[in-house]
Scaffold this motif. Structure first.
Motif, PDB file in Angstrom:
ATOM      1  N   ASP A 102     -13.349  -0.071   5.420  1.00  0.00           N
ATOM      2  CA  ASP A 102     -12.328   0.942   5.721  1.00  0.00           C
ATOM      3  C   ASP A 102     -12.600   2.153   4.822  1.00  0.00           C
ATOM      4  OD1 ASP A 102     -10.086   2.107   6.807  1.00  0.00           O
ATOM      5  OD2 ASP A 102      -8.678   1.084   5.483  1.00  0.00           O
TER       6      ASP A 102
ATOM      7  N   HIS B 224     -10.743  -0.230  10.860  1.00  0.00           N
ATOM      8  CA  HIS B 224     -10.063  -1.514  10.654  1.00  0.00           C
ATOM      9  C   HIS B 224     -10.633  -2.670  11.472  1.00  0.00           C
ATOM     10  CE1 HIS B 224      -6.135   0.335   8.850  1.00  0.00           C
ATOM     11  NE2 HIS B 224      -7.232   0.753   8.265  1.00  0.00           N
TER      12      HIS B 224
ATOM     13  N   GLU C 285      -0.038  -0.885  13.698  1.00  0.00           N
ATOM     14  CA  GLU C 285      -1.445  -0.771  13.302  1.00  0.00           C
ATOM     15  C   GLU C 285      -1.944  -2.125  12.797  1.00  0.00           C
ATOM     16  OE1 GLU C 285      -1.870   2.315  10.391  1.00  0.00           O
ATOM     17  OE2 GLU C 285      -4.013   1.992  10.072  1.00  0.00           O
TER      18      GLU C 285
ATOM     19  N   LYS D 271      -5.320  -4.371  10.887  1.00  0.00           N
ATOM     20  CA  LYS D 271      -6.494  -4.208  10.008  1.00  0.00           C
ATOM     21  C   LYS D 271      -6.955  -5.593   9.605  1.00  0.00           C
ATOM     22  CE  LYS D 271      -7.599  -2.304   5.454  1.00  0.00           C
ATOM     23  NZ  LYS D 271      -7.331  -1.210   4.508  1.00  0.00           N
TER      24      LYS D 271
ATOM     25  N   ASP E  90      -6.912   2.061  14.167  1.00  0.00           N
ATOM     26  CA  ASP E  90      -7.548   2.805  13.083  1.00  0.00           C
ATOM     27  C   ASP E  90      -9.039   2.460  13.134  1.00  0.00           C
ATOM     28  OD1 ASP E  90      -8.709   3.311  10.469  1.00  0.00           O
ATOM     29  OD2 ASP E  90      -6.671   3.666   9.745  1.00  0.00           O
TER      30      ASP E  90
ATOM     31  N   HIS F  46      -5.651   6.235  14.331  1.00  0.00           N
ATOM     32  CA  HIS F  46      -5.945   6.788  13.010  1.00  0.00           C
ATOM     33  C   HIS F  46      -7.442   7.051  12.991  1.00  0.00           C
ATOM     34  CE1 HIS F  46      -2.248   5.504  10.418  1.00  0.00           C
ATOM     35  NE2 HIS F  46      -2.017   6.509  11.241  1.00  0.00           N
TER      36      HIS F  46
ATOM     37  N   PHE G 113       3.638  -1.487   0.760  1.00  0.00           N
ATOM     38  CA  PHE G 113       2.527  -2.108   0.035  1.00  0.00           C
ATOM     39  C   PHE G 113       2.471  -1.787  -1.450  1.00  0.00           C
ATOM     40  CE2 PHE G 113       0.217   1.913   0.426  1.00  0.00           C
ATOM     41  CZ  PHE G 113       0.579   2.397   1.682  1.00  0.00           C
TER      42      PHE G 113
ATOM     43  N   TRP H  42      -0.695  12.482   3.340  1.00  0.00           N
ATOM     44  CA  TRP H  42      -1.358  11.763   2.252  1.00  0.00           C
ATOM     45  C   TRP H  42      -2.849  12.084   2.159  1.00  0.00           C
ATOM     46  CZ3 TRP H  42       0.533   9.668   6.751  1.00  0.00           C
ATOM     47  CH2 TRP H  42      -0.347   8.992   7.589  1.00  0.00           C
TER      48      TRP H  42
ATOM     49  N   HIS I 217       4.615  10.111   4.917  1.00  0.00           N
ATOM     50  CA  HIS I 217       4.585   8.752   4.363  1.00  0.00           C
ATOM     51  C   HIS I 217       5.722   8.643   3.357  1.00  0.00           C
ATOM     52  CE1 HIS I 217       2.430   5.020   3.695  1.00  0.00           C
ATOM     53  NE2 HIS I 217       1.327   5.465   4.264  1.00  0.00           N
TER      54      HIS I 217
ATOM     55  N   ASP J  78      -6.497   9.759   9.545  1.00  0.00           N
ATOM     56  CA  ASP J  78      -6.110   8.947   8.383  1.00  0.00           C
ATOM     57  C   ASP J  78      -7.346   8.815   7.510  1.00  0.00           C
ATOM     58  OD1 ASP J  78      -5.057   7.243   6.527  1.00  0.00           O
ATOM     59  OD2 ASP J  78      -4.941   5.503   7.852  1.00  0.00           O
TER      60      ASP J  78
ATOM     61  N   TRP K 174       1.842   0.277   9.146  1.00  0.00           N
ATOM     62  CA  TRP K 174       0.675  -0.509   8.741  1.00  0.00           C
ATOM     63  C   TRP K 174       1.169  -1.550   7.759  1.00  0.00           C
ATOM     64  CZ3 TRP K 174      -1.866  -0.415   3.702  1.00  0.00           C
ATOM     65  CH2 TRP K 174      -2.838  -1.421   3.615  1.00  0.00           C
TER      66      TRP K 174
HETATM   67  C1  RM4 Z   1      -4.403   1.699   5.241  1.00  0.00           C
HETATM   68  C2  RM4 Z   1      -4.020   2.084   6.646  1.00  0.00           C
HETATM   69  C3  RM4 Z   1      -2.777   2.910   6.730  1.00  0.00           C
HETATM   70  C4  RM4 Z   1      -2.708   3.955   5.681  1.00  0.00           C
HETATM   71  C5  RM4 Z   1      -2.961   3.349   4.326  1.00  0.00           C
HETATM   72  C6  RM4 Z   1      -2.861   4.374   3.210  1.00  0.00           C
HETATM   73  O1  RM4 Z   1      -5.707   1.212   5.178  1.00  0.00           O
HETATM   74  O2  RM4 Z   1      -5.087   2.763   7.264  1.00  0.00           O
HETATM   75  O3  RM4 Z   1      -2.660   3.512   7.979  1.00  0.00           O
HETATM   76  O4  RM4 Z   1      -1.407   4.503   5.718  1.00  0.00           O
HETATM   77  O5  RM4 Z   1      -4.253   2.757   4.344  1.00  0.00           O
END
Ligand code: RM4
Ligand code: MN
Ligand code: MN
Length: 383
Positions: free
Chosen positions: A250, A218, A180, A182, A215, A242, A97, A22, A66, A283, A140
């Motif tokens: 972030d 985060h 993960e 955040k 990450d 990450h 998400f 991604w 992903h 990431d 995540w």
């Molecule tokens: C989030 C998180 C995830 C990532 C998404 C796109 O903030 O860091 O790891 O997959 O973003």
């Protein structure tokens, strides 16, 4: 005695960084997206860019995927294609998400139907990972609430733990679960997996193959991330990273671009941890910078941070700490941090058959212009 260069060189050459599929495609902020010429349009083109980054750096042989962004009909064929390019599949990331259903959450959603859909997607990712030869699902969870009273915080946690237990039970022995955390965004009041403690507690409930993923973007400002590394590593629950860098939140900037000393200290803790390095993944979201060059620079920054951490004089550090000599310990770290490791990293890459100067090699290769020309034709046809 500082470590001699040869063992450092071979450990540097063993470094494996996963790049994210991604991170090669279009990305933007909520204000706008500025597509770049030659941006990849499907997983095959994203893999081609990842292969170029590995060719130049010698250190990025794995690609994290992903889903459903990287979904295809035939995973056997995708795996063969990836392996044919000398790469392998890194962690498989479920996407919980983006669907409209997930407005109020996925596995913590108040409605059982949505929770079931989310669990089924994670179970599908277990199958996809098995087909692709991946050994981890990396979760995540964007779930959370925006207002006090919006939902019951304890009920949400119970729903999450129930769902994760179902997924964990379905994991084959060779797959792990990375959890993960955040602290905010997209939820702005209470995120369901907000910090390392919440993630660790979830992992401890699930079992040994559930481990925490850190990450770098985060945490709240000022959080001591290297201390979190030390703590999770001591508990045997550090699953991976990450990597990115941030100034404010972030921000997903190039790792090592804003705070290289923090990155060095993180690698010092990784080097101090027993056993192999955890899964190290980039990431990032390259919104205005050249995407492939950004990824190459990120891998180089990681190589340099690792090299410096490997050069720390461990005996001198331990002696200073034992003697209670506050600054001698600190200065031992500074000695390593201030070493110019660029020649060592260049040699490591050259011996791996990669580029001594990956940025110059990328700029001189014409790769970006070539794929821009090829892919723009496709963009025109499909437009
Ligand atoms: C989030 C998180 C995830 C990532 C998404 C796109 O903030 O860091 O790891 O997959 O973003
Ligand atoms: Mn992340
Ligand atoms: Mn993030």
């Amino acid at each position: 005695m500082p470590p001699s260069p040869d063992p450092v060189l071979s450990r540097l050459q063993d470094l494996v960084i996963e790049t994210p599929s991604w991170g090669y495609g279009d990305s933007g902020t909520r204000f706008g997206t500025f597509p770049q010429p030659g941006r990849p349009r499907d997983v095959y083109e994203r893999i081609a860019d990842a292969a170029e980054v590995h060719r130049l750096t010698g250190t990025a042989p794995a690609v994290a995927l992903h889903f459903p962004w990287d979904a295809v009909e035939d995973y056997g064929e995708l795996r063969a294609h990836i392996e044919g390019l000398g790469l392998r599949v890194g962690a498989v990331n479920p996407n919980l998400f983006q669907e409209q259903d997930y407005k109020l959450g996925s596995i913590t959603h108040p409605g059982a139907t949505v929770r079931e859909r989310a669990v089924r997607h994670m179970l599908e990712c277990v199958e996809i990972a098995a087909a692709l030869g991946s050994t981890a699902q990396s979760l995540w969870l964007a779930d959370g609430t925006n207002y006090p009273g919006q939902d019951d915080l304890r009920a949400r946690r119970r729903r999450m733990l129930d769902a994760l237990a179902r997924v964990y039970a379905a994991l084959p022995d060779d797959q792990g679960l990375l959890v993960e955390y955040k602290f905010f965004e997209p939820a702005f009041y209470a995120t369901d997996l907000a910090d390392w403690g919440s993630a660790l507690l979830a992992c401890q409930r699930l079992g040994e193959r559930a481990r925490v993923l850190i990450d770098l973007g985060h945490h709240a400002q000022g959080t001591n991330v290297e201390q979190i590394v030390a703590l999770l590593s001591e508990e045997g629950r550090l699953g991976g990273f990450h990597f990115n860098n941030r100034k404010y939140a972030d921000d997903d900037l190039i790792v090592g671009s804003v705070n290289p000393f923090e990155l060095f200290l993180i690698f010092c803790e990784l080097v101090a941890s027993p056993g192999p390095l955890p899964r190290l993944t980039i990431d990032q979201s390259h919104n205005v910078e050249a995407k492939i060059e950004a990824m190459v620079l990120s891998v180089m920054n990681l190589q340099e941070a690792y090299a410096k951490a490997l050069l720390v004089d461990g005996d001198a550090l331990a002696a200073a700490q034992e003697a209670g000599d506050v600054l001698a310990g600190h200065e031992t770290l500074l000695d390593a941090y201030r070493t110019d490791v660029r020649p060592l990293c260049a040699r490591a890459r050259r011996e791996l058959g990669a580029a001594e100067d990956p940025i110059a090699a990328l700029r001189g290769s014409g790769y970006v212009a070539r794929v821009a020309a090829e892919r723009e034709t496709r963009h025109e046809i499909t437009r």
